[in-house]
Design a protein around this motif. Structure first.
Motif, PDB file in Angstrom:
ATOM      1  N   GLU A 266       0.458  -1.098  -0.175  1.00  0.00           N
ATOM      2  CA  GLU A 266       0.280  -0.364   0.086  1.00  0.00           C
ATOM      3  C   GLU A 266       0.948   1.016   0.425  1.00  0.00           C
ATOM      4  O   GLU A 266       0.469   2.266   0.566  1.00  0.00           O
ATOM      5  CB  GLU A 266      -1.270   0.071   1.325  1.00  0.00           C
ATOM      6  CG  GLU A 266      -0.215   0.344   2.496  1.00  0.00           C
ATOM      7  CD  GLU A 266       0.274  -1.115   3.173  1.00  0.00           C
ATOM      8  OE1 GLU A 266       0.152  -2.350   2.915  1.00  0.00           O
ATOM      9  OE2 GLU A 266       0.494  -1.312   4.302  1.00  0.00           O
ATOM     10  N   HIS A 298      -8.628  -3.711  -0.343  1.00  0.00           N
ATOM     11  CA  HIS A 298      -7.786  -3.680   0.861  1.00  0.00           C
ATOM     12  C   HIS A 298      -7.164  -2.662   0.931  1.00  0.00           C
ATOM     13  O   HIS A 298      -6.374  -2.025   1.404  1.00  0.00           O
ATOM     14  CB  HIS A 298      -7.577  -5.254   0.757  1.00  0.00           C
ATOM     15  CG  HIS A 298      -6.393  -4.930   2.159  1.00  0.00           C
ATOM     16  ND1 HIS A 298      -6.331  -6.272   3.439  1.00  0.00           N
ATOM     17  CD2 HIS A 298      -4.410  -4.813   2.347  1.00  0.00           C
ATOM     18  CE1 HIS A 298      -5.088  -6.160   3.779  1.00  0.00           C
ATOM     19  NE2 HIS A 298      -4.433  -5.800   3.607  1.00  0.00           N
ATOM     20  N   GLU A 299      -5.953  -2.668  -0.434  1.00  0.00           N
ATOM     21  CA  GLU A 299      -4.703  -1.788  -0.584  1.00  0.00           C
ATOM     22  C   GLU A 299      -5.180  -0.192  -0.322  1.00  0.00           C
ATOM     23  O   GLU A 299      -4.707   1.083   0.052  1.00  0.00           O
ATOM     24  CB  GLU A 299      -3.914  -2.017  -1.429  1.00  0.00           C
ATOM     25  CG  GLU A 299      -3.759  -3.339  -1.647  1.00  0.00           C
ATOM     26  CD  GLU A 299      -2.587  -4.123  -0.447  1.00  0.00           C
ATOM     27  OE1 GLU A 299      -1.970  -2.667   0.673  1.00  0.00           O
ATOM     28  OE2 GLU A 299      -2.399  -5.030  -0.144  1.00  0.00           O
ATOM     29  N   HIS A 302      -6.159   0.723   2.744  1.00  0.00           N
ATOM     30  CA  HIS A 302      -4.697   1.106   3.870  1.00  0.00           C
ATOM     31  C   HIS A 302      -3.872   2.899   3.463  1.00  0.00           C
ATOM     32  O   HIS A 302      -3.416   3.278   4.472  1.00  0.00           O
ATOM     33  CB  HIS A 302      -3.279  -0.012   2.778  1.00  0.00           C
ATOM     34  CG  HIS A 302      -3.643  -0.441   3.655  1.00  0.00           C
ATOM     35  ND1 HIS A 302      -3.084  -0.661   5.213  1.00  0.00           N
ATOM     36  CD2 HIS A 302      -2.900  -1.816   3.023  1.00  0.00           C
ATOM     37  CE1 HIS A 302      -3.547  -2.844   5.697  1.00  0.00           C
ATOM     38  NE2 HIS A 302      -2.981  -2.027   4.653  1.00  0.00           N
ATOM     39  N   GLU A 321      -3.462  -4.033   8.993  1.00  0.00           N
ATOM     40  CA  GLU A 321      -3.827  -4.942   8.412  1.00  0.00           C
ATOM     41  C   GLU A 321      -5.993  -5.376   8.725  1.00  0.00           C
ATOM     42  O   GLU A 321      -6.452  -4.999   8.094  1.00  0.00           O
ATOM     43  CB  GLU A 321      -3.297  -6.098   8.748  1.00  0.00           C
ATOM     44  CG  GLU A 321      -2.131  -6.110   7.941  1.00  0.00           C
ATOM     45  CD  GLU A 321      -1.771  -5.454   6.583  1.00  0.00           C
ATOM     46  OE1 GLU A 321      -2.717  -5.959   6.021  1.00  0.00           O
ATOM     47  OE2 GLU A 321      -0.731  -4.569   6.695  1.00  0.00           O
ATOM     48  N   TYR A 384      -4.446 -11.434   9.801  1.00  0.00           N
ATOM     49  CA  TYR A 384      -5.562 -11.434   8.527  1.00  0.00           C
ATOM     50  C   TYR A 384      -7.022 -11.961   8.591  1.00  0.00           C
ATOM     51  O   TYR A 384      -7.191 -11.227   8.235  1.00  0.00           O
ATOM     52  CB  TYR A 384      -5.295 -11.809   6.930  1.00  0.00           C
ATOM     53  CG  TYR A 384      -3.269 -11.014   7.225  1.00  0.00           C
ATOM     54  CD1 TYR A 384      -4.031  -9.586   5.616  1.00  0.00           C
ATOM     55  CD2 TYR A 384      -2.167 -11.289   6.581  1.00  0.00           C
ATOM     56  CE1 TYR A 384      -3.068  -8.637   5.595  1.00  0.00           C
ATOM     57  CE2 TYR A 384      -0.887  -9.945   6.371  1.00  0.00           C
ATOM     58  CZ  TYR A 384      -1.258  -9.130   5.608  1.00  0.00           C
ATOM     59  OH  TYR A 384      -0.210  -8.077   5.884  1.00  0.00           O
TER      60      TYR A 384
HETATM   61 ZN   LIG Z   1      -2.340  -4.788   4.186  1.00  0.00          ZN
END
Ligand SMILES: [Zn+2]
Length: 843
Positions: A266, A298-299, A302, A321, A384
């Motif tokens: 990220e 997800h990225e 971030h 995370e 995760y």
């Molecule tokens: Zn991550």
């Protein structure tokens, strides 16, 4: 604070000292990348910072192998008598100006270790502490700095970094990119990539998005492009809305890099992805499409959670995370209206989290960390997969709106700075009536999971008299995990549900007295509950007999996950389970469940059956899967059946069909095969040791025209050889870290090497692989040690290999890193269980 000890790596003590004495850091890098990947990358940096240290300690800059790599250093304009100690440059206090801005200039040769140099491209990957493997800097997350960067690269090369680029003319044969100064970011988030990249530009909601990639198949790019941009655009919109904070880093670029070590990273303004996760084949499954959407979400999440607000130290790496995954699961929902998202959450998290928590190496979500050089071992399914489940439970306890308000406050208060988990819990605690610190102490700071079971008491007329749910600590430490449950009582005509707070050892469900006995009871009926749910005998019998006929798809999914846990705990016989899986495939109507059942089928087939049973069942299973391709509606589901079929084929007829498909003598209606599919078929044929294997592999080499894919195939090919000597040579070559640099290639080769069909021969590589693990951790990226173990042990189920791993564990010296030892236990858990199951059947 005692005198500063300068040891190897970035220790907590060094980081703490610097956080107190150094501030307002600014880096100005000039880096020159030559065309030849073997020639040195050279650079200059000016590091400016405010320094005040009453104790008058030395100033420590992190840089690996400084004696070889530093050409010149000046402090505040003057030459300075510096020393090299471990991976640090140590400057005397008298060269510094206390209470003032200081300027250190370093001329250096960049270390190749974190530069990922390839023939015509290069990219950095600095997480968690690898920036100083290549560049001189303060390599810790809580010394956020502004980075300015100038890159001189061969003419014609593209370049991206965190800031907006301006091209200035270079000398003949070179191009110079100047990147705008970044907002304050942590050292592990600084990044750049240069080389032969194509650039796609798009606009979403007035925002320009750029995609750098190396894909040569223009059709593939065209097929994926709009979706990739859409998913980013939607994720950005959603996050701005949820957080109430506009995207905090200016421009938004991302790069697709074929051999990238993991799914994505990220870097603000410059996300890096592994190409295959985003550029999907035409034959992608629904799970792969959702996986792509989740990865992008997800990225993107971030950018706020991790980049804007960063953990103070990597012991809290899980906080970034968990929020990235937690947000991702909310973000993807509108893009997949046809998907059951409660079920998706369950299928995406519980199995993998349980996989670690049922092992002897289970770790807590939050773990202490003495030195950043061990940060890599913190990552895994507990961070995760388990953490997002726990976070959803926390959201349920606090309430969705208050939870969001708490997060908004957290992001606002700590923006462009750092925060710890207790600081967040304190904010959320104010939003809630519960004692969240106590809740956190067991869910976040303790490993493992409770054993939860429902108990029915009946009256003389065989009706329910009382229903209770208890929890036990499997380690007998008296721990209790408070959680909100939903109890499902299933009858032929209807389901009845009761909420139940399990906050002590036992809770009672009122209002059941007098009801008839249900078909079954599930104490985890929303799919958010977490634990080892031990079914009562009546419920277990019912589910083993009739799980596929349960009308509600989420309940079926919960049933599958719970029974699989039971299989691995030897509570459900494998033969019953296998029949249930095959029956489930025939009747299951929801694609998500079918894909999961196919996954269980593959694992059960290769790991929980004896060779004899496998051969006996093969014709029936192959037939079922092959007909599943034709009878499935959606193309994604056909593709999922095809993949499962391809993985399982063992009969002569099946192998012959595989050969015809590879040879294009046969096609599958509705499943267009890509180069990647043909490569997998060729590999599959080689693993099955067909006579013409070598010529098939030769021909496959000739068929691949993309240089990145070709290089990958050439690399892994020896692992497919029929000749055990060639396989051995390939394995031996991995002892040299140079040959481990392209981690996805290595992992694919290891998976071939240890394929169950070759397991008897490859068991000889297991011990040497375990012995290499510490070095793998030192030289590899964060996920590599675990992935190395998984690829090595994932094809084995013999008692001999299990014993060999046990002996290795017993032989470890007392100073062997505990977390790495835990990783071995985690990876070997399935081997221990499967070998016990198979061993019992065989004896
Ligand atoms: Zn991550």
């Amino acid at each position: 604070m005692g005198p500063l000890k300068v040891e190897e790596g970035v220790s907590w003590a060094l980081a703490e000292h610097r956080a107190m004495t150094v501030s307002e850091v600014h880096y100005e890098y000039v880096i020159r990348v030559p065309r030849d990947p073997a020639a040195q990358v050279r650079g200059d940096v000016a590091i400016e910072f405010l320094w005040s240290d009453r104790a008058g300690e030395v100033v420590v800059i992190d840089f690996k192998d400084p004696s070889d790599r530093v050409i010149d250093i000046r402090a505040n304009g003057l030459g300075v008598d510096w020393t090299a100690r471990h991976d640090h440059v140590v400057l005397p206090a008298f060269a510094m100006r206390s209470g003032k801005r200081n300027r250190i200039e370093v001329e250096f040769v960049a270390g190749d270790e974190a530069l990922n140099r390839n023939d015509d491209f290069l990219y950095t990957l600095f997480v968690p502490d690898r920036a100083h493997f290549s560049l001189p800097l303060f390599d810790q997350p809580n010394l956020k700095a502004r980075f300015s960067l100038t890159l001189e690269v061969p003419e014609g090369w593209a370049a991206l970094a965190n800031g907006e680029a301006t091209v200035v003319s270079g000398d003949e044969g070179s191009t110079i990119y100047q990147f705008a100064e970044t907002a304050p970011i942590s050292s592990y988030l600084f990044a750049f990539a240069v080389g032969e990249f194509r650039v796609e530009v798009a606009e979403r909601a007035g925002r320009v998005l750029r995609m750098f990639h190396r894909e040569t198949d223009t059709e593939k790019v065209a097929r994926n492009r709009e979706t990739i941009f859409d998913l980013h655009g939607r994720a950005l919109d959603w996050l701005e809305d949820y957080t109430g904070i506009a995207y905090p880093f200016g421009k938004f670029d991302f790069a697709l890099i074929p051999p990238f070590q993991y799914g994505g990273m990220e870097h603000p303004g410059a996300i890096f992805y592994r190409e295959e996760g985003l550029m999907l084949e035409e034959s992608a499954t629904q799970a792969q499409q959702m996986g792509r959407a989740s990865l992008i979400a997800h990225e993107t999440a971030h950018m706020w959670f991790g980049d804007l607000v960063t953990m103070n130290w990597f012991d809290d790496v899980w906080t970034k995370e968990v929020f990235a995954n937690f947000m991702a699961s909310k973000i993807v929902q509108p893009s997949f209206p046809e998907v059951n998202h409660q079920l998706r959450f369950l299928l995406a998290h519980h199995d993998s989290a349980y996989g670690v928590d049922r092992s002897a190496g289970a770790n807590p979500i939050r773990q202490p960390l003495e030195n950043l050089n061990e940060a890599g071992t913190l990552y895994g399914p507990i961070i995760y997969q388990k953490a997002p489940i726990i976070m959803r439970q926390l959201e349920r306890l606090v309430g969705q709106e208050r939870f969001r308000d708490g997060l908004r406050e957290y992001l606002h208060v700590f923006r462009y700075g750092n925060a710890t988990w207790p600081e967040l819990i304190e904010i959320l605690d104010r939003q809630s009536n519960m004692d969240l610190a106590a809740w956190s102490a067991v869910w976040v700071e303790e490993p493992g999971r409770p054993v939860v079971a429902a108990h029915m008491a009946t009256d003389e007329s065989e009706h329910l008299d009382q229903l209770s749910v208890t929890q036990l600590d499997p380690d007998n430490k008296g721990r209790q995990w408070p959680q909100q449950l939903e109890i499902l009582l299933a009858y032929d005509e209807e389901d009845i549900r009761f909420p139940l707070m399990l906050d002590g050892r036992t809770s009672f469900v009122d209002a059941v007295a007098g009801r008839p006995l249900p078909n079954f009871i599930l104490p985890n009926a929303t799919g958010l509950e977490y634990g080892r749910f031990q079914l009562d005998p009546r419920s277990l019998d019912y589910l083993i007999a009739s799980l596929p006929s349960i009308p509600d798809p989420l309940t079926r999914g919960i049933g599958w996950v719970t029974l699989w846990d039971g299989v691995l705990n030897a509570e459900v016989p494998v033969s019953d389970w296998m029949e249930l899986v095959l029956a489930g495939l025939i009747t299951e109507e929801l694609e998500q469940n079918t894909e999961r059942i196919l996954g269980y089928l593959e694992t059960t087939y290769w790991r929980l059956l004896t060779d004899d049973t496998r051969r006996l069942l093969a014709p029936r299973i192959e037939e079922l899967l092959w007909s599943g391709i034709a009878s499935s509606g959606p193309q994604t589901l056909k593709a999922a059946y095809f993949r499962a079929w391809r993985s399982i084929v063992q009969t002569d007829d099946g192998v012959e069909r595989m050969r015809r498909l590879w040879n294009r003598e046969q096609a599958i209606k509705g499943v267009p095969l890509s180069v990647g599919d043909f490569t997998s078929l060729a590999a599959g044929l080689a693993l099955r040791e067909v006579d013409e294997a070598e010529s098939i592999l030769d021909e496959q080499v000739a068929r691949i025209d993309n240089p990145d894919r070709l290089a990958r195939f050439v690399f892994v090919r020896p692992a497919l050889s029929r000749n055990p000597l060639v396989r051995e040579q390939w394995f031996e070559s991995l002892r040299d870290s140079i040959n481990r640099e392209r981690e996805p290639w290595v992992l694919q080769g290891l998976t071939y090497l240890h394929h169950p069909l070759h397991a008897a021969d490859s068991s000889r590589f297991v011990r040497p692989s375990l012995e290499l693990l510490q070095e793998i951790q030192r030289t590899g990226d964060i996920f590599f040690p675990t992935a190395w173990l998984d690829a090595t042990l994932g094809g084995h189920n013999s008692v001999e290999v299990a014993e060999l791993v046990r002996q290795f564990l017993e032989s470890l010296p007392p100073d062997y890193p505990a977390r790495l030892q835990g990783k071995i236990h985690q990876s070997a858990d399935m081997l221990f269980r499967s070998s016990a199951i198979v061993g019992r059947i065989e004896s």
